[in-house]
Motif scaffolding. Structure first.
Motif, PDB file in Angstrom:
ATOM      1  N   ARG A   8       0.818  -1.223   0.000  1.00  0.00           N
ATOM      2  CA  ARG A   8       0.000   0.000   0.000  1.00  0.00           C
ATOM      3  C   ARG A   8       0.845   1.265   0.000  1.00  0.00           C
ATOM      4  O   ARG A   8       0.439   2.281  -0.573  1.00  0.00           O
ATOM      5  CB  ARG A   8      -0.903   0.028   1.241  1.00  0.00           C
ATOM      6  N   LYS A  34      -3.537   0.688   8.163  1.00  0.00           N
ATOM      7  CA  LYS A  34      -3.670  -0.471   7.268  1.00  0.00           C
ATOM      8  C   LYS A  34      -2.310  -1.137   7.119  1.00  0.00           C
ATOM      9  O   LYS A  34      -1.310  -0.441   6.911  1.00  0.00           O
ATOM     10  CB  LYS A  34      -4.121  -0.020   5.862  1.00  0.00           C
ATOM     11  N   GLN A  65      -6.959  -3.859   9.000  1.00  0.00           N
ATOM     12  CA  GLN A  65      -7.270  -2.426   9.098  1.00  0.00           C
ATOM     13  C   GLN A  65      -7.833  -2.106  10.469  1.00  0.00           C
ATOM     14  O   GLN A  65      -8.553  -2.905  11.050  1.00  0.00           O
ATOM     15  CB  GLN A  65      -8.327  -2.028   8.063  1.00  0.00           C
ATOM     16  N   GLU A  98      -3.816   6.396   7.057  1.00  0.00           N
ATOM     17  CA  GLU A  98      -4.505   7.245   6.077  1.00  0.00           C
ATOM     18  C   GLU A  98      -5.562   8.057   6.787  1.00  0.00           C
ATOM     19  O   GLU A  98      -6.214   7.542   7.703  1.00  0.00           O
ATOM     20  CB  GLU A  98      -5.301   6.358   5.117  1.00  0.00           C
ATOM     21  N   ARG A  99      -5.775   9.278   6.341  1.00  0.00           N
ATOM     22  CA  ARG A  99      -6.899  10.028   6.891  1.00  0.00           C
ATOM     23  C   ARG A  99      -8.211   9.397   6.420  1.00  0.00           C
ATOM     24  O   ARG A  99      -8.314   8.921   5.284  1.00  0.00           O
ATOM     25  CB  ARG A  99      -6.850  11.484   6.437  1.00  0.00           C
ATOM     26  N   VAL A 138     -11.527   9.493   4.773  1.00  0.00           N
ATOM     27  CA  VAL A 138     -12.065  10.394   3.756  1.00  0.00           C
ATOM     28  C   VAL A 138     -13.581  10.511   3.945  1.00  0.00           C
ATOM     29  O   VAL A 138     -14.276   9.501   4.058  1.00  0.00           O
ATOM     30  CB  VAL A 138     -11.779   9.824   2.337  1.00  0.00           C
ATOM     31  N   GLU A 148     -18.634   5.753  -3.101  1.00  0.00           N
ATOM     32  CA  GLU A 148     -17.504   4.945  -3.561  1.00  0.00           C
ATOM     33  C   GLU A 148     -17.843   4.466  -4.974  1.00  0.00           C
ATOM     34  O   GLU A 148     -18.962   4.002  -5.228  1.00  0.00           O
ATOM     35  CB  GLU A 148     -17.279   3.752  -2.644  1.00  0.00           C
ATOM     36  N   ASN A 178      -8.577   5.030  -3.877  1.00  0.00           N
ATOM     37  CA  ASN A 178      -8.327   4.261  -2.652  1.00  0.00           C
ATOM     38  C   ASN A 178      -7.349   3.135  -2.923  1.00  0.00           C
ATOM     39  O   ASN A 178      -6.380   2.961  -2.207  1.00  0.00           O
ATOM     40  CB  ASN A 178      -9.643   3.702  -2.095  1.00  0.00           C
ATOM     41  N   GLU A 179      -7.588   2.387  -3.985  1.00  0.00           N
ATOM     42  CA  GLU A 179      -6.806   1.162  -4.172  1.00  0.00           C
ATOM     43  C   GLU A 179      -6.846   0.717  -5.631  1.00  0.00           C
ATOM     44  O   GLU A 179      -7.841   0.919  -6.319  1.00  0.00           O
ATOM     45  CB  GLU A 179      -7.426   0.066  -3.303  1.00  0.00           C
TER      46      GLU A 179
HETATM   47  P1  AMP Z   1      -9.520  -1.148   1.316  1.00  0.00           P
HETATM   48  O1  AMP Z   1      -9.192  -2.430   1.970  1.00  0.00           O
HETATM   49  O2  AMP Z   1      -8.428  -0.131   1.354  1.00  0.00           O
HETATM   50  O3  AMP Z   1     -10.073  -1.354  -0.066  1.00  0.00           O
HETATM   51  O4  AMP Z   1     -10.733  -0.525   2.132  1.00  0.00           O
HETATM   52  C1  AMP Z   1     -11.979  -1.189   2.241  1.00  0.00           C
HETATM   53  C2  AMP Z   1     -13.069  -0.159   2.501  1.00  0.00           C
HETATM   54  O5  AMP Z   1     -12.788   0.581   3.705  1.00  0.00           O
HETATM   55  C3  AMP Z   1     -13.199   0.897   1.422  1.00  0.00           C
HETATM   56  O6  AMP Z   1     -13.961   0.456   0.332  1.00  0.00           O
HETATM   57  C4  AMP Z   1     -13.885   2.012   2.199  1.00  0.00           C
HETATM   58  O7  AMP Z   1     -15.265   1.748   2.377  1.00  0.00           O
HETATM   59  C5  AMP Z   1     -13.204   1.928   3.553  1.00  0.00           C
HETATM   60  N1  AMP Z   1     -12.006   2.819   3.568  1.00  0.00           N
HETATM   61  C6  AMP Z   1     -10.740   2.454   3.270  1.00  0.00           C
HETATM   62  N2  AMP Z   1      -9.909   3.508   3.361  1.00  0.00           N
HETATM   63  C7  AMP Z   1     -10.645   4.578   3.695  1.00  0.00           C
HETATM   64  C8  AMP Z   1     -10.356   5.970   3.957  1.00  0.00           C
HETATM   65  N3  AMP Z   1      -9.118   6.466   3.883  1.00  0.00           N
HETATM   66  N4  AMP Z   1     -11.408   6.774   4.288  1.00  0.00           N
HETATM   67  C9  AMP Z   1     -12.669   6.295   4.375  1.00  0.00           C
HETATM   68  N5  AMP Z   1     -12.988   4.997   4.169  1.00  0.00           N
HETATM   69  C10 AMP Z   1     -12.012   4.133   3.835  1.00  0.00           C
END
Ligand code: AMP
Length: 360
Positions: free
Chosen positions: A109, A149, A160, A184-185, A187, A192, A268-269
């Motif tokens: 990440r 994360k 997470q 990460e802050r 958001v 989404e 995000n990813e």
């Molecule tokens: P990820 O594993 O990074 O894909 O995160 C899974 C889910 O967590 C995302 O689809 C968002 O719903 C939530 N999420 C992850 N990062 C953030 C962030 N920086 N701010 C707000 N929600 C987040």
């Protein structure tokens, strides 16, 4: 290694990973007269059921990988945590798509977020964390509610932890397990979304209409297409996917998960593979994301991503798939079951695509 020429029907595509994504890739390849050979370690591998051939062996088994390489014409993967050595071993012997550099960036990440920032693509403020002291510093840097994360091996919200103002960094760090991470802050997003796009060996690019994604307990629950976003945000989202794939000289389908905020679109990813938020393309589009991936890696012309129906894709998690008989009787609804042997809470067992065809 690059693909020298398009693979004719009858060629064999190697896929690392035996889950539902590999299964749907194999089904799509068959439609084009291409064959799939799935390679996966022992376990529940529903892709084996529908493939031309399979190898059940660990990812660190050179003789098995050598035999696999000899039996296929191109190799791809259905999950991004393929060990780097496995990808390198195969990439030296035959075309690997997406390439090893893509895996290296998306498996970490910190590397991924740094790559995006350097491209000028918006991401949530982030900082690397290696111990409780850097955690304290990072929390100050991103300021406000934050998410910790793990850098590697996180998916569907695993690895997470949300951190609130006033939490003690030392206690958080111990509780989290102390793996190299990023902060990460959080958001404050409005929606989404994701972009499902393809790029070919020749640089051709095609993107699907943007889905809007809803998560429950960090797992995708529903994708609705089209997303209710402005045309500007949709254009920005597509442009981001194009910038990323061009920079990476990417080949195949990419899934880019994004947040729509008042300040614009943030990434995000990146998923370097077919993506759950693209499963609606099987029934709502002429060419699904699975066929598009096969076309891209096999050197075929990319298909038209035209969508002829609005659609809501809903994942069937755990026991929900037991309602298959009722689901199968619903009008304008396509049922997809993954053939997994065992149902567990939250496990993706299938999905349904409910269509609302567009009027001509
Ligand atoms: P990820 O594993 O990074 O894909 O995160 C899974 C889910 O967590 C995302 O689809 C968002 O719903 C939530 N999420 C992850 N990062 C953030 C962030 N920086 N701010 C707000 N929600 C987040």
């Amino acid at each position: 290694m690059r693909l020298a020429q398009p693979l004719p029907p009858g060629s064999v595509i190697g896929i690392l990973g035996g889950g539902q994504l590999g299964r749907m890739l194999a089904l799509a390849a068959a439609r084009l007269g291409l064959k799939c050979h799935i390679y996966a370690p022992k376990g529940d591998n529903p892709a084996f059921d529908v493939a031309f051939a399979h190898t059940e062996a660990p990812y660190d088994d050179p003789p098995a990988l050598e035999a696999f390489a000899d039996a296929i014409d191109v190799v791809t993967y259905e999950f991004e945590n393929v060990p780097a050595e496995t990808a390198a071993f195969l990439g030296e012997r035959l075309p690997l798509a997406p390439g090893a550099e893509v895996l290296a960036i998306t498996q970490d990440r910190l590397t991924e977020k740094s790559f995006l920032s350097e491209l000028g693509i918006g991401v949530a403020p982030f900082a690397a964390v290696d111990d409780e002291f850097s955690l304290e510093w990072a929390l100050g840097k991103v300021s406000g509610p934050a998410i910790l994360k793990t850098r590697r091996l996180g998916y569907d919200g695993k690895g997470q932890l949300r951190i609130e103002a006033g939490d003690d960094p030392a206690a958080v760090w111990v509780n989290f397990g102390g793996a190299p991470s990023i902060v990460e802050r959080v958001v404050a997003f409005e929606k989404e979304i994701s972009v499902i796009a393809a790029r070919g060996w020749d640089g051709a690019f095609a993107a699907y209409d943007v889905p809007e994604n809803e998560h429950e307990d960090h797992i995708l629950r529903r994708s609705t297409v089209p997303a209710k976003i402005t045309p500007e945000d949709a254009r920005a989202a597509h442009a981001i996917a194009r910038t990323i794939t061009t920079k990476l000289d990417y080949v195949g389908i990419i899934g880019v998960e994004m947040f729509v905020t008042q300040e614009g679109v943030l990434v995000n990813e990146i998923a370097p593979r077919v993506h759950n938020s693209g499963h609606w393309t099987i029934d709502a589009c002429l060419v699904s994301q699975f066929e598009q991936h096969i076309r891209a890696i096999a050197g075929w012309p990319l298909g038209d991503p035209f969508r002829y129906s609005d659609v809501v894709m809903t994942n069937l998690l755990g026991d929900e798939a037991a309602g298959w008989s009722t689901l199968a009787s619903r009008p304008l609804t396509a049922l997809h079951l993954y053939g997994k042997a065992e149902s567990r809470p939250g496990r993706k067992m299938g999905h349904v695509n409910r269509l609302t065809p567009r009027q001509p």
